[in-house]
Design an enzyme around this catalytic site. Sequence first.
Site, short mmCIF file in Angstrom:
data_model
loop_
_atom_site.label_atom_id
_atom_site.label_comp_id
_atom_site.label_asym_id
_atom_site.label_seq_id
_atom_site.Cartn_x
_atom_site.Cartn_y
_atom_site.Cartn_z
N ASP A 1 0.75 -1.15 0.00
CA ASP A 1 0.12 0.04 -0.06
C ASP A 1 0.69 1.18 -0.03
OD1 ASP A 1 -2.45 -1.30 0.12
OD2 ASP A 1 -1.86 -1.76 2.50
N LYS A 2 0.21 2.42 -0.33
CA LYS A 2 1.07 3.49 -0.42
C LYS A 2 1.65 3.90 1.10
CE LYS A 2 3.16 7.12 -2.35
NZ LYS A 2 4.42 6.91 -3.08
N VAL A 3 0.64 3.99 1.75
CA VAL A 3 1.22 4.26 3.34
C VAL A 3 1.22 2.99 3.98
CG1 VAL A 3 0.37 5.35 5.35
CG2 VAL A 3 -0.02 6.58 3.23
#
Lengths: 345, 345
Positions: free
Chosen positions: A339-341
């Site tokens: 995931d991006k974060v």
Amino acid sequence: MTLHDEIFEQPACLRALIHNQEGTARRIAEVIRARDIKYVFLAARGTSDNAGRYANYLWGAHNRLPMALATPSLFTYYQSPPALKGALVVGVSQSGKSPDIVSVMDEGRNQGCLTLAITNAPQSPLAEHADLVFDIQSGLEKAVAATKTYTAQLMAIAMISAALAGDESRWREFENVPAWVEQMLLQDDLIARMAQRYRYMHLCVVLGRGFNYATAFEWALKLKELTYVVAEPYSSADFQHGPIAMIEGGFPVLAVAPSGLVFETMLGMLTNLRHKHDAELVVISDDDRALDLAQSPLRLPAGVPEWLTPLVSIVPAQLFACHLTLAKGYDTDQPRGLDKVTRTR
Amino acid sequence: MTLHDEIFEQPACLRALIHNQEGTARRIAEVIRARDIKYVFLAARGTSDNAGRYANYLWGAHNRLPMALATPSLFTYYQSPPALKGALVVGVSQSGKSPDIVSVMDEGRNQGCLTLAITNAPQSPLAEHADLVFDIQSGLEKAVAATKTYTAQLMAIAMISAALAGDESRWREFENVPAWVEQMLLQDDLIARMAQRYRYMHLCVVLGRGFNYATAFEWALKLKELTYVVAEPYSSADFQHGPIAMIEGGFPVLAVAPSGLVFETMLGMLTNLRHKHDAELVVISDDDRALDLAQSPLRLPAGVPEWLTPLVSIVPAQLFACHLTLAKGYDTDQPRGLDKVTRTR
């Protein structure tokens, strides 16, 4: 292809950053100089941790600041953080949201340390916990694999270093960086063709030293995130203390070896790897002696000062990882399992 | 087989060390306590660097000392060492001969810092450049891959920590370590059979966290040095920030997960790897929940305090690497391309 677009946004992002954030860098440097800072205590993960590796060398070499890389689990799981008196506590995070990095900043503040956040999200929890915030102003980064925020973090670190050193000639030097990055982007087609050769590469090592220790780690991370190649980064010195035993004929070694004080030792290592171990070499350099050893040479522009080479030499590495992802038929923008974060404790 | 013999010498070495060097540890702690030490600046390479990783967590958690890992090239090639005021400068080296580690000690002394050498060679250049010397007294180590000097370095670090903390109960705790190591050695035959399964393993990742971040790095290094497997070590948190993307069905993940404060997060990661990513697991643990997830479980003795688990959990990892070397038909005592003393600058 968002990833490819974001790689190409880098010259514009860097140009804007130098223009807009000079004042911020100078103000941050002033506050730091007013305190009796003994060392830097830096917390980061993933790509931001690689930017931290650059700060480790640059702030050490140009600003005489030793750096401790934080071990976040001491702050979270063990709840026995070290005593940070005399430290400048720095958190580097694109999203500013990873709870473990925020914990370190928070503890730094509780212990009365000066705290600095370098982030693309000035409204994030990380920024809210910091005395000083350097906003890298890269705009939304959509691809999961960070590219433009990495070079922007490096630039922020370079700007803070130049401001701390009070050396105006360094400001002039890094104003050339966006043009050098543009020159690298012109090699996009060549790199796309070169990447074909590595379609069936499953593992490799990535070498760099000094300022480009960070570049080796970041190149390896892009390969792991995007192409699922097991890419292991080393300083050429650590590599000699054991791991070199792995190398047999045809083993791919990727190396970042621009001109500078560590070039001769890198060249010695590459010569040995090619002629004694029969390794396959992909080499990023501006020096013909290193490029001539490589099956796949990637030429850097001439004349980049060594301390700024990480900002330029990562660009062909990003393009190489991007095109190898395509050659292997994978998704460049949304790698599996990420995931991006990433919210680690 | 020298390597195997040296692995088996560990209980005796550790027992002697605890007995002979208690006074040394207490004297070193006294000198350190008398100074206003803000942080530790540690230089090491290879196996000794992994011992340094243990010190990073242990001295942080039990002695509140932050630790900066030295970047030797700043001292050698760049000749712009950071300002070390307030630092305790520590060099860890089996041979005490690597010029870059000696450079760091030398510079620390020139800057007026307190310096400490942890070494198996009390007559070495490293020891001669140090104010304080902890001789790990392991006897000559003949195999190129370090084993008994690694656990002895960990013990030295643990003894210094206990003496610094002034906590007598900790002295009693580590007196049990030699017996726990002996218990692990009883699993030699079982581990030899287990290693057969990995005869054709060419790459793997090795996970650990907290105190056993060091164990993951050291297990991976033994595999690289001895079996030429590309073994990449990670903290389970860093692993989530990108590299987890590499994992596909059957990918071998080696993990060090003893009971303790980071166990639950390791267990979560292992559960995810087994059930979601279909990874192959080799797990070192004392907890059935972790062992039951593994195709190859390696059981630790129960009741080892978390801070001492690295001294015990590395032993099955050493045996695993030794037996895999034999299974692959390689030389356990003299790996290709390595010398016992690596002289990097």
